[in-house]
Write an enzyme that holds these catalytic residues in place. Structure first.
Site, PDB file in Angstrom:
ATOM      1  N   ASP A  72      -0.225  13.279 -15.986  1.00 57.92           N
ATOM      2  CA  ASP A  72      -0.563  14.385 -15.102  1.00 57.92           C
ATOM      3  C   ASP A  72      -2.042  14.327 -14.704  1.00 57.92           C
ATOM      4  OD1 ASP A  72       0.394  17.110 -14.086  1.00 57.92           O
ATOM      5  OD2 ASP A  72      -1.348  17.712 -15.259  1.00 57.92           O
ATOM      6  N   HIS A 116       8.466  19.034  -9.301  1.00 56.38           N
ATOM      7  CA  HIS A 116       8.336  20.403  -9.824  1.00 56.38           C
ATOM      8  C   HIS A 116       7.182  21.176  -9.183  1.00 56.38           C
ATOM      9  CE1 HIS A 116       5.386  18.045 -11.947  1.00 56.38           C
ATOM     10  NE2 HIS A 116       4.801  19.162 -12.359  1.00 56.38           N
ATOM     11  N   ASP A 117       6.285  20.488  -8.478  1.00 52.70           N
ATOM     12  CA  ASP A 117       5.138  21.139  -7.837  1.00 52.70           C
ATOM     13  C   ASP A 117       5.342  21.326  -6.337  1.00 52.70           C
ATOM     14  OD1 ASP A 117       3.515  21.468 -10.078  1.00 52.70           O
ATOM     15  OD2 ASP A 117       2.565  19.506  -9.848  1.00 52.70           O
ATOM     16  N   GLU A 139      -0.369  10.500 -11.843  1.00 53.15           N
ATOM     17  CA  GLU A 139      -0.422  11.454 -10.742  1.00 53.15           C
ATOM     18  C   GLU A 139      -1.838  11.437 -10.167  1.00 53.15           C
ATOM     19  OE1 GLU A 139       0.497  16.171  -9.828  1.00 53.15           O
ATOM     20  OE2 GLU A 139      -0.541  15.610 -11.674  1.00 53.15           O
ATOM     21  N   ASP A 157       6.062  13.383 -19.934  1.00 47.07           N
ATOM     22  CA  ASP A 157       5.002  13.899 -19.074  1.00 47.07           C
ATOM     23  C   ASP A 157       3.816  14.236 -19.971  1.00 47.07           C
ATOM     24  OD1 ASP A 157       3.580  15.056 -16.967  1.00 47.07           O
ATOM     25  OD2 ASP A 157       5.374  15.999 -16.147  1.00 47.07           O
TER      26      ASP A 157
END
Length: 547
Positions: free
Chosen positions: A202, A317-318, A244, A100
């Site tokens: 990200d 995770h968000d 993302e 990530d």
């Protein structure tokens, strides 16, 4: 159009949020050795890629998405030796690790920023975005931070403001500076040389921003920057790259993921996720509109059929837990979790499984805001309650959509702290761990885990799941999501009840055949296709027959 096969087309990715996965040294925080200890579990599940949320050195203002050194490991997670061992041990099990990577911003403790704030003529000054105050001394403009408040932070030392789209401790990099680009490319190649399988990038759609025009996402410089990154780093390597991109449309996604454009393998888009946010506000949750939900998912399947590639996911995770958001996490938890899995994994694209999804982990409802750790949750709770929103209203929204829903420790067993750690975890475990845990799932041959395992095996054995066309069925139905996947050898009919009620549907004549084989189902017995099918609550199945 025939697609050139890629190894990641039939791959299934498992996302690990390291601090919540497994704690090997019992300090309350998950770590790399903890992940290593569970590789055989992941191998048994059948995944062949791990997306590892950030483990770089970081002050953890945003749980590692604020990186202070891209080429070192946070002490709480272990060492670089542990990281290299993870890469090697995963490779022995045919599992690749994708890192990530956050390059829209760094931590304010990164060397580049500590140097940049020393003086206006420091060599690193232009690695970040600075503006002078207005004549009255106020902020340069009214742009806001994603985490609440303004996006400009005053720096006493140099008498200027710096720009941060996230926390004030996450200053944005200046991608207009060629030196920033070179530094990032060099760092990415350093990781590639260590044998990683790719990158999840990200908020990558923000690096082409034009601050003074108040353009943040999808700025005009974005795609040239990504194509240059591709050329300078992973473009000639066989790696998985996923960006993302919160605001992406199918047309935008084609720009990112059409192989001819040399950018990414795929992107994460969130159009289906934000349908349960009133006017795009996650703290104002609304019920799922299934027909609209189906329209969005179908649109992405059809629009990216021949150009680009879909990433398939319900949670990360968000986001809140899938079974709590789109299923029924109480009476029909097992049935609805399996139904959601079938719906997703039978579509075209690369599926992502978020840790705990494969055992049906649920949202958590802590009694007090003091039990939460997520910076976004805490900031918005404070901001909204100070502006008149009732605390109980805001806490209800937190229960539904806080990022901490997906961050409670992984539930391995019914022992203390769910077998995650013998010490008090950094975030409380979900109280339902005695019933919902890996040990229990592995002992039950009808568990959600084995349903995921079977779906993953089917994807690797049936090309129609990977490359077949997508045709929606029952498009306007209020309760059922159905579709047909087709290639030259097979047709696959997938039918999913998204409600807690029995539903009877008329099967299209073209799908009524005695030659059909039910290849996966979520009740004790499978359906036989006839003129009509009555689906039990959250019932789901897929039927395969020759084309």
């Amino acid at each position: 159009m025939k697609m050139t096969p890629k190894w990641w087309h039939d791959a299934v990715v498992y996302q690990i949020y390291p601090r919540s996965f497994c704690d090997s040294n019992n300090d309350g925080m998950g770590d790399l050795q903890g992940i290593i200890s569970k590789l055989d579990y992941l191998k048994a599940l059948g995944v062949n890629v791990i997306w590892l949320s950030p483990v770089y050195r970081s002050p953890m203002d945003d749980n590692g998405y604020d990186i202070s050194d891209y080429q070192d490991i946070a002490a709480e997670f272990g060492s670089m030796e542990d990281m290299l061992q993870l890469l090697a041990d995963a490779k022995q099990r045919d599992i690749r690790i994708i890192m990530d990577l956050v390059v829209n911003h760094t931590s304010d403790e990164h060397l580049w920023f500590t140097e940049a704030r020393k003086s206006k003529d420091n060599p690193y000054r232009d690695y970040y975005i600075w503006r002078q105050p207005k004549e009255d001394g106020s902020v340069p403009d009214d742009q806001g931070s994603v985490f609440g408040g303004g996006a400009w932070e005053w720096d006493d030392n140099t008498g200027e403001y710096y720009f941060h789209l996230f926390s004030k401790r996450q200053p944005d990099l200046n991608w207009e500076n060629p030196k920033v680009q070179e530094e990032v490319h060099k760092m990415m190649n350093w990781w590639i040389d260590r044998g990683i399988g790719g990158f999840r990038l990200d908020v990558i759609d923000l690096i082409g921003k034009e601050i003074d025009k108040k353009i943040t996402g999808n700025g005009p410089r974005l795609h040239p920057l990504l194509q240059e990154m591709n050329r300078a780093t992973f473009g000639d390597k066989d790696l998985l790259t996923v960006g993302e991109t919160w605001d992406a449309t199918p047309e935008m996604a084609k720009l990112y993921s059409d192989p001819a454009r040399n950018e990414f393998s795929m992107v994460f888009q969130f159009e289906h996720i934000s349908l349960t946010w009133k006017h795009g506000d996650k703290w104002n949750p609304i019920a799922l509109d299934l027909p609209e939900f189906k329209r969005v998912l179908t649109k992405w399947q059809i629009e990216l059929a021949d150009e680009g590639w879909n990433s398939l996911f319900w949670n990360n995770h968000d986001l809140p837990r899938a079974v709590s958001k789109f299923g029924d996490d109480k009476q029909y938890r097992v049935e609805s979790a399996k139904m959601l899995a079938t719906t997703l994994h039978m579509m075209k694209g690369t599926p992502y499984v978020y840790q705990g999804e494969e055992i049906g982990m649920t949202n958590v409802a802590f009694d007090s805001i003091d039990d939460y750790r997520d910076i976004e949750t805490l900031n918005f709770y404070k901001e909204r309650t100070e502006n008149g929103v009732a605390p109980e209203t805001m806490l209800a929204a937190v229960h539904e959509n806080s990022r901490d829903n997906g961050r409670t420790p992984m539930q391995w067993s019914n022992t203390d702290n769910a077998g995650f750690s013998t010490s008090q975890p950094w975030l409380q475990v979900n109280p339902n761990y005695p019933e919902i845990n890996v040990d229990a799932a592995l002992e039950d041959q009808n568990s959600i885990f084995y349903h995921y395992q079977k779906l993953i095996k089917l994807r690797k054995s049936l090309p129609v799941i990977v490359y077949g066309t997508f045709e929606p069925v029952f498009e306007e139905h209020e309760q059922v999501f159905g579709y047909v996947r087709s290639d030259e050898q097979h047709r696959l009919f997938v039918l999913n009840n998204f409600t807690a009620s029995n539903v009877t549907v008329a099967v299209p004549e073209s799908l009524q055949t005695a030659q059909a084989e039910c290849i996966i189902f979520n009740y004790e017995s499978h359906q036989q296709l006839s003129n009509t099918v009555t689906l039990k609550p959250y019932e789901s199945f897929a039927v395969l027959f020759s084309a």
